[in-house]
Design a protein around this motif. Structure first.
Motif, PDB file in Angstrom:
ATOM      1  N   ALA A   1      20.865  47.215 116.644  1.00 15.61           N
ATOM      2  CA  ALA A   1      20.327  47.857 115.418  1.00 15.61           C
ATOM      3  C   ALA A   1      20.923  49.239 115.346  1.00 15.61           C
ATOM      4  N   GLY A   2      21.157  49.717 114.230  1.00 16.57           N
ATOM      5  CA  GLY A   2      21.447  51.227 113.694  1.00 16.57           C
ATOM      6  C   GLY A   2      20.244  51.699 113.220  1.00 16.57           C
ATOM      7  N   VAL A   3      20.482  53.049 112.774  1.00 13.72           N
ATOM      8  CA  VAL A   3      19.371  53.578 112.114  1.00 13.72           C
ATOM      9  C   VAL A   3      19.166  53.059 110.829  1.00 13.72           C
TER      10      VAL A   3
ATOM     11  N   GLU B   1      37.651  50.536 114.633  1.00  6.88           N
ATOM     12  CA  GLU B   1      36.141  50.812 114.638  1.00  6.88           C
ATOM     13  C   GLU B   1      36.125  51.805 115.541  1.00  6.88           C
ATOM     14  N   ARG B   2      35.692  53.124 115.168  1.00  4.76           N
ATOM     15  CA  ARG B   2      35.645  54.309 116.140  1.00  4.76           C
ATOM     16  C   ARG B   2      34.342  54.345 116.874  1.00  4.76           C
ATOM     17  N   ALA B   3      33.316  53.600 116.163  1.00  6.06           N
ATOM     18  CA  ALA B   3      31.957  53.770 116.847  1.00  6.06           C
ATOM     19  C   ALA B   3      31.313  52.590 116.996  1.00  6.06           C
ATOM     20  N   ARG B   4      30.277  52.512 117.853  1.00  6.38           N
ATOM     21  CA  ARG B   4      29.298  51.348 118.006  1.00  6.38           C
ATOM     22  C   ARG B   4      27.966  51.773 117.820  1.00  6.38           C
ATOM     23  N   TYR B   5      26.996  50.859 117.830  1.00  5.41           N
ATOM     24  CA  TYR B   5      25.537  51.335 117.891  1.00  5.41           C
ATOM     25  C   TYR B   5      25.081  51.871 119.136  1.00  5.41           C
TER      26      TYR B   5
END
Length: 999
Positions: free
Chosen positions: A506-508, A962-966
Motif C-alpha cells: 500500500a502507498g499513501v 519504474e523509478r520508485a516502489r512503495y
C-alpha cells in the motif's frame, strides 16, 4: 490496346540517351495502387534525327503468360499503357519504313512506372540504335513521383538474409525503427509514428491486423512476388495510416507448368541462448534456462495455364511446425503449434483489355500448451499440471479483382473481398493468475490468465479509375470497408477464485484502505462483450500535371469518414469531412532526368480502431476487491488455496466498481469528437550516380495535429455535476470518455436517474488537458544500386528527432499494445512533465543491405543496421498537492496515484520530464547468408544458410522504468532497486537452412 495517346510533353532530344532519360521525367503518370499486381509502361519514340514518330506500334509480350499488349504513339511520339501485370516482357517498337527495335527481359514492378524510349532508324540507315530501356535510371530516379520508399522482388530478398514478414522488409527502408515493446507483434515505427499506425496491402486488399493495426495478418510469403515499402509522400489512394504503407502483390500462373518445393529448418540445437536475468533480490525475471525453439516449414507450389494465354492458376501449400519451450519461476511450458497455410489464385485474361483474378488464402493456426511444475532455483521440471490446453487463431482471405481498359486513355481496376481473423483459447486448468508486485514474479501462472473468444471480419471493396488527358493524368476512386467485431472475455478461475490476483504494498491514501507500507491482496474482475461494427468510406482524386518540360505537380485529395458502433448498432463515433490534401512537386534539375529536387505535403487521418469497440464501446464490467494477507510461505508469499486463489483474510473495504457495463454513446465518447491526424512536409534531392546507382537526401517534418484519447473525466465531472445541481446515481467510479485533448468534452446521460437526459459540457479550461503533441524531424541520406555487376547495395543514414507528450496509439513506456486505450491522458496528472523525447526517438540509424555474387553459383548476402538507443524515463507515483494535483486544479483528487508508478517524477517527488534519464545503448544487428545455386535434374536447385544476429548481441531494447516502489517512508516511496533492469533485448543468434528446387 491501340489508338493514340494525346499527351504533350517535350521537344525530342537528338540522342537516344537524352530521349530515354528525359522521358523519365516528362511522362508524368505516377503508378497508382496496384490492385492486382499491375503497373505502368510509358515512353516516347523518335527517329534517329530526333523527330517524333507518330503511330509507331509498341508491343509488350509477357515472357511466361503469352499476354500481348499493344499501343500506338500519338503525334508527339508518346504512349502509355496502364494495368500492365508485373513480370518480365519482351518489347518491340515498329513502324512501316523503319527497322524494328526490340528489348528483352524488361521487368515491370509494382508501384514504379517503367520508361521505355526508342529511336528508330529508317531502313538502310547505318549505325542503327536499338530501343533503350533505362533500367537503372528508371529504378534510381523516378521523375513522376516523390513518394519515398523501397521496392523488392522475391529474388532480391532471396539473395539477402531477410526473414519472412513485412516487418523484416520494412526495416530495410530508411526512417523505420524496430518496436520498443515486445507486445507490439514486431510492427515497425515509420517516421516517428507508433507501431499501430501503418497500413498493409496484398493484391489490393487491406491486410492490416484487424483489431490492433499492429502489423499484418500472416501471409503466404512464398506467394508474394514483389513488396513495396512507402515511408513518406504517400499518394491519396492510401488512407487510414499516419506512419507508412507496405504494399505487396502475389505471384500468378504462366503458360508453362512449373512446380517447386522449399524446405526450411531453424534447428533449436544451433540457437544460442542469452543469460537469464535476475532482479535485485536474486529472483529470476527472464528465465532462459529452459528456452528452446525449433521451426520447420515445407512449401509446395505449382502453377500453369488452364487455357493457354487466357486462364492461369497458382497454388501454394505451406505447412509449418513450431516446437517451443520456456519457463518462468514456477511453471515450464511446452507449446506445439501447427499451421497449414495455403494460397490459391486464378487469373482470367479475357483479352488484352480485360482480366479477372480470384484469390483465396488460409492462415488458421492451432496449438497446444502443456504446463509442468518447475523450480527455477534448481532448474528441475516436475509433473504436468492440468491438461494440455488447445488454442487457435488466424482465418481466411478471399478477393476478386478486375483490371480493364475501356479506351487507350481510360482504365479501371477494382477489388472486393473479405478477411477474417479468429482467436480462441482454452485454459489448461481453472487456476487463476497470481502475481507478486513486490518482487515482480508470478506465484501462479499455470495457464492463461484470461479466457476469450474473438472474431473479426473485414469486408472491403474499392474501385480506381485512370484517365489520361493532354497534359494531365487523372486518378480517382472510392473504397469502402466494414469491420465486424465479436468479442467476449473474462478471467480464469471458478467461483470466488475467478480474477486477476496480485500481491501489492500500500502507498499513501491507497485505494485498498490498507495502511502505508502494508502488503495486501487485490482481486480484479473485468468482463467485456461486444458485437459491433466499424465502417469507413473514402473518395480520392489525383491529377498528375505536366506543367513544363521540367516541372511535374501531383495534386491529390482524399475525403473520408468512419463510424464505430456499440452492440445495439448505435454509433458512439461518427466522423466525416476528413479532407486530406496530398501534394507533390518534382523538378528536373538539369533537364535530362538525371537528378530531381522535390517537395511534398500531405495530411493523413487515423480512424478509431476496432480495438476501441472492445475497450471503450463494449459492455465492460470491472470491479476490485482488497483483502488482508493470510497464510504465507517462508518467502512471505501467499499460500495458494485448492481453487488456485491466494490465501486471504478479511476484506479491507467494500467492492470498488470502476465500470458497470454502460454502452450509452453519450457517456463513452464526446459528441464533438474530431479525427486524429498528422501533417507531413518533405523536401528532397535525388541524383543518378555512375549510371547504375543513385544517391539522395530528404528532409522530413511530421506534426501530429490532433489525437483521440480516452480520459477518465470522473474527478472533473463530479465538480461539474455538483455545480449544475445534478446527483450522480450511476454507481461507478470512472467515466472514460473518448475526446480530443485540449478541446471541450460534450456528454449526455441520465446521471441522476430521473428519466431526463442531462447534457453536460466540460470546457477545455475546466479540463486543463494539454493538447497532444508529437513532432518528428529527420534527415535521410541514401545510396543504392549496382556498385558492380556482382555487387548490389541499399544503404542509408538517418538523423531524426521525435519529441512531444504522446507516442500515439500504443505506448512503449509500459509495453501497452492497446491501440487508442493506453494510460496516456487517462488523467490530467498523468500528463505532468510528459513532454520530451519520445520512445521512438532513435537519433541515429545506419542501414546497409545487399548481395555480392562471389561466382555465378555462390551469393553472399548482408543485412546490417546500428541504431542509437531510445530515450529513458523515470516513472513514480504522482506526489500529492503539486502540479495537476495542487488544490483548486480540476485534477486535485490525484486519481493517477492509483496507477502506482506511472507519472513523470522520481522517488523523491521531483519532476522527471520524459526522456531525460539518458538513453539505452546502441543496438547493432548483423545478419549474413550464403546461397549456392545450380542446375539439378533439369531444374533449379539452391541451398541457403543464414545466420541471424551473427554477433549474438543482447543489447537491451526495453527496461524497467519504474523509478520508485512503495515503502514505509515519509512519502510512501523509495528507490526501486530494479529500475533500469532489462525487460526486452535482441533475439539471440540462430541459424536457418533453406533448400529449394524449382522446375
Amino acid at each position: 490496346m491501340s489508338g493514340s495517346n494525346a499527351r504533350g510533353r517535350f521537344t525530342p532530344r537528338k540522342t537516344l540517351a537524352a530521349i530515354a532519360v528525359g522521358s523519365v521525367l516528362l511522362m508524368s503518370a505516377p503508378a497508382a495502387m496496384a490492385v492486382d499486381g499491375s503497373s505502368i509502361v510509358k515512353g516516347q519514340v523518335a527517329s534517329s534525327t530526333g523527330s517524333n514518330i507518330a503511330n509507331a506500334t509498341i508491343t509488350l509480350k509477357h515472357k511466361t503468360k503469352g499476354l500481348v499488349y499493344t499501343v500506338q504513339t500519338n503525334d508527339k511520339g508518346e504512349y502509355i499503357l496502364r494495368n500492365v501485370p508485373v513480370g518480365k516482357y519482351d518489347i518491340t517498337i515498329s513502324k512501316d519504313g523503319f527497322i524494328q527495335s526490340e528489348q528483352n527481359d524488361v521487368e515491370v514492378t509494382i508501384g514504379q512506372s517503367i520508361i521505355l524510349d526508342g529511336q528508330l532508324a529508317t531502313q538502310g540507315e547505318d549505325n542503327i540504335e536499338r530501343i533503350a530501356v533505362t533500367g537503372s535510371m528508371i529504378r534510381r530516379v523516378d521523375m513522376a513521383s516523390s513518394t519515398s520508399g523501397v521496392t523488392f522482388t522475391q529474388s532480391d530478398l532471396q539473395s539477402m538474409p531477410v526473414n519472412t514478414g513485412f516487418e523484416s522488409i520494412a526495416l530495410l527502408a530508411p526512417g523505420t525503427a524496430a518496436p520498443g515493446g515486445s507486445n507490439f507483434k514486431g510492427a515497425s515505427s515509420f517516421g516517428g509514428a507508433s507501431a499501430a499506425e501503418n497500413g498493409y496491402y496484398f493484391n489490393g486488399m487491406n491486410v492490416t491486423s484487424i483489431r490492433t493495426g499492429l502489423g499484418s495478418i500472416r501471409l503466404p510469403w512464398e506467394a508474394i512476388s514483389q513488396t513495396q515499402v512507402q515511408t513518406g509522400g504517400v499518394s491519396p489512394e492510401f488512407g487510414g495510416a499516419l506512419g507508412g504503407i507496405v504494399n505487396a502483390v502475389s505471384k500468378s500462373g504462366e503458360n508453362e507448368f512449373s512446380f517447386g518445393t522449399e524446405v526450411r529448418w531453424d534447428p533449436s540445437s544451433t540457437r544460442s541462448s542469452h543469460d537469464s536475468l535476475f532482479n535485485s533480490e536474486g529472483v529470476i525475471q527472464t528465465n532462459t534456462a529452459q528456452d528452446s525453439y525449433d521451426f520447420k516449414e515445407l512449401q509446395l507450389w505449382a502453377s500453369g495455364a488452364i487455357v493457354e494465354d487466357k486462364l492461369f492458376f497458382y497454388g501454394l501449400f505451406a505447412p509449418r511446425r513450431e516446437d517451443e519451450d520456456w519457463a518462468g519461476s514456477t511453471v515450464k511450458t511446452n507449446r506445439e503449434r501447427e499451421e497449414d497455410r495455403w494460397f490459391a489464385k486464378v487469373d482470367w485474361f479475357i483479352n488484352s483489355d480485360h482480366s479477372f483474378g480470384l484469390s483465396a488464402m488460409n492462415n488458421k493456426r492451432t496449438w497446444t500448451n502443456t504446463n509442468y511444475a518447475y523450480d527455477w532455483e534448481t532448474n528441475i521440471v516436475g509433473e504436468q499440471e492440468g491438461v494440455a490446453a488447445p488454442g487457435e487463431d488466424g482465418g481466411q482471405m478471399y478477393s476478386l479483382n478486375y483490371n480493364g481498359y475501356f479506351s487507350d486513355d481510360f482504365s479501371v481496376s477494382a477489388v472486393v473481398g473479405r478477411t477474417s481473423e479468429n482467436v480462441e483459447n482454452v485454459v489448461a486448468s481453472t487456476n487463476p493468475s497470481v502475481y507478486d508486485y513486490r518482487n515482480g514474479s508470478y506465484i501462479s501462472t499455470h495457464t492463461n490468465s484470461s479466457v476469450s473468444e474473438e472474431e473479426y471480419i473485414r469486408d472491403q471493396a474499392r474501385i480506381d479509375f485512370n484517365w489520361d488527358l493532354e497534359s494531365h493524368s487523372i486518378q480517382f476512386g472510392v473504397d469502402y470497408t466494414k469491420v465486424t467485431v465479436d468479442f467476449s472475455s473474462g478471467q480464469n478461475g471458478v467461483g470466488d477464485a475467478e480474477g486477476w490476483w496480485s500481491v501489492k504494498t500500500a502507498g499513501v491514501d491507497d485505494r485498498s484502505g490498507a495502511p502505508v507500507g502494508t502488503d495486501f491482496i487485490e482481486r480484479r474482475i473485468r468482463t467485456r462483450y461486444t458485437d459491433s461494427e466499424v465502417t469507413s468510406l473514402a473518395f480520392y482524386a489525383n491529377d498528375s500535371w505536366q506543367v513544363t518540360d521540367q516541372l511535374v505537380l501531383n495534386l491529390g485529395l482524399r475525403y473520408s469518414g468512419f463510424d464505430n458502433t456499440v452492440s445495439d448498432g448505435r454509433e458512439y463515433v461518427s466522423i466525416d469531412n476528413q479532407i486530406a490534401p496530398r501534394l507533390q512537386a518534382i523538378y528536373d534539375v538539369f533537364g535530362d532526368g538525371s537528378a530531381k529536387v522535390f517537395a511534398t505535403y500531405g495530411r493523413y487521418f487515423q480512424p478509431v480502431s476496432a480495438n476501441m469497440n472492445i475497450t471503450q464501446g463494449s459492455s465492460s464490467i470491472e470491479w476490485f476487491e482488497y483483502s488482508e494477507l493470510d497464510q504465507v510461505d517462508a518467502n512471505g508469499q501467499p499460500i495458494l488455496e485448492a481453487d488456485g486463489s491466494p490465501s486471504r483474510g478479511a476484506m479491507l473495504r467494500d467492492r470498488y466498481w470502476r465500470q458497470r457495463g454502460i454502452t450509452e454513446p453519450g457517456l463513452i465518447a464526446s459528441a464533438n469528437l474530431k479525427p486524429m491526424y498528422s501533417d507531413e512536409f518533405t523536401v528532397g534531392y535525388q541524383q543518378e550516380l555512375f549510371d547504375t546507382m543513385s544517391g539522395g537526401v530528404r528532409f522530413v517534418y511530421r506534426d501530429l495535429g490532433r489525437s483521440v484519447e480516452d480520459t477518465d473525466v470522473g474527478p472533473v465531472l463530479a465538480k461539474k455535476l455538483q455545480e449544475l445541481g445534478i446527483d450522480d446515481n450511476v454507481g461507478q467510479g470512472s467515466y472514460y470518455v473518448l475526446n480530443n485533448p485540449g478541446e471541450a468534452i460534450q456528454m449526455s446521460y441520465d446521471f441522476d436517474g430521473d428519466g431526463q437526459v442531462d447534457d453536460v459540457t466540460l470546457s477545455a479550461e475546466e479540463l486543463m488537458l494539454p493538447k497532444a503533441e508529437r513532432k518528428y524531424l529527420a534527415m535521410e541520406f541514401t545510396l543504392d544500386g549496382n556498385v558492380t555487376d556482382d555487387l548490389t547495395i541499399n544503404s542509408s543514414y538517418t538523423w531524426s528527432h521525435s519529441y512531444g507528450n504522446t507516442e500515439g496509439l500504443v505506448k512503449t513506456d509500459n509495453n501497452q499494445a492497446d491501440p487508442g486505450w493506453t494510460t496516456s491522458y487517462d488523467y490530467g496528472d498523468l500528463m505532468d512533465h510528459s513532454n520530451g523525447d519520445l520512445p521512438n526517438d532513435h537519433r541515429h540509424s545506419i542501414k546497409i543491405s545487399g548481395a555480392y555474387k562471389i561466382t555465378d553459383d555462390l551469393i553472399f548476402g548482408l543485412v546490417a543496421r546500428t541504431t542509437s538507443g531510445r530515450p529513458q524515463s523515470m516513472f513514480s507515483q504522482h506526489p500529492d498537492s503539486v502540479d495537476s494535483c495542487a488544490p483548486g486544479n480540476p485534477w486535485e483528487d490525484c486519481i493517477s496515484r492509483y496507477y502506482d508508478q506511472a507519472s513523470h517524477y522520481d522517488e523523491n517527488g521531483n519532476p522527471a520530464p520524459r526522456g531525460t534519464a539518458g538513453n539505452l545503448p546502441w543496438v547493432t544487428n548483423v545478419d549474413m547468408s550464403l546461397m549456392y545455386k545450380t542446375e539439378l535434374l533439369g531444374g533449379g536447385f539452391s541451398v541457403k544458410g543464414t545466420v541471424y544476429n551473427v554477433l549474438n548481441s543482447d543489447t537491451a531494447t526495453n527496461i524497467n522504468e519504474e523509478r520508485a516502489r512503495y515503502a514505509d517512508t515519509a512519502n510512501g516511496l523509495e528507490l526501486n532497486p530494479d529500475y533500469g533492469m532489462t525487460t526486452d533485448r535482441q533475439t539471440e543468434r540462430y541459424f536457418s537452412l533453406v533448400a529449394r528446387y524449382e522446375f
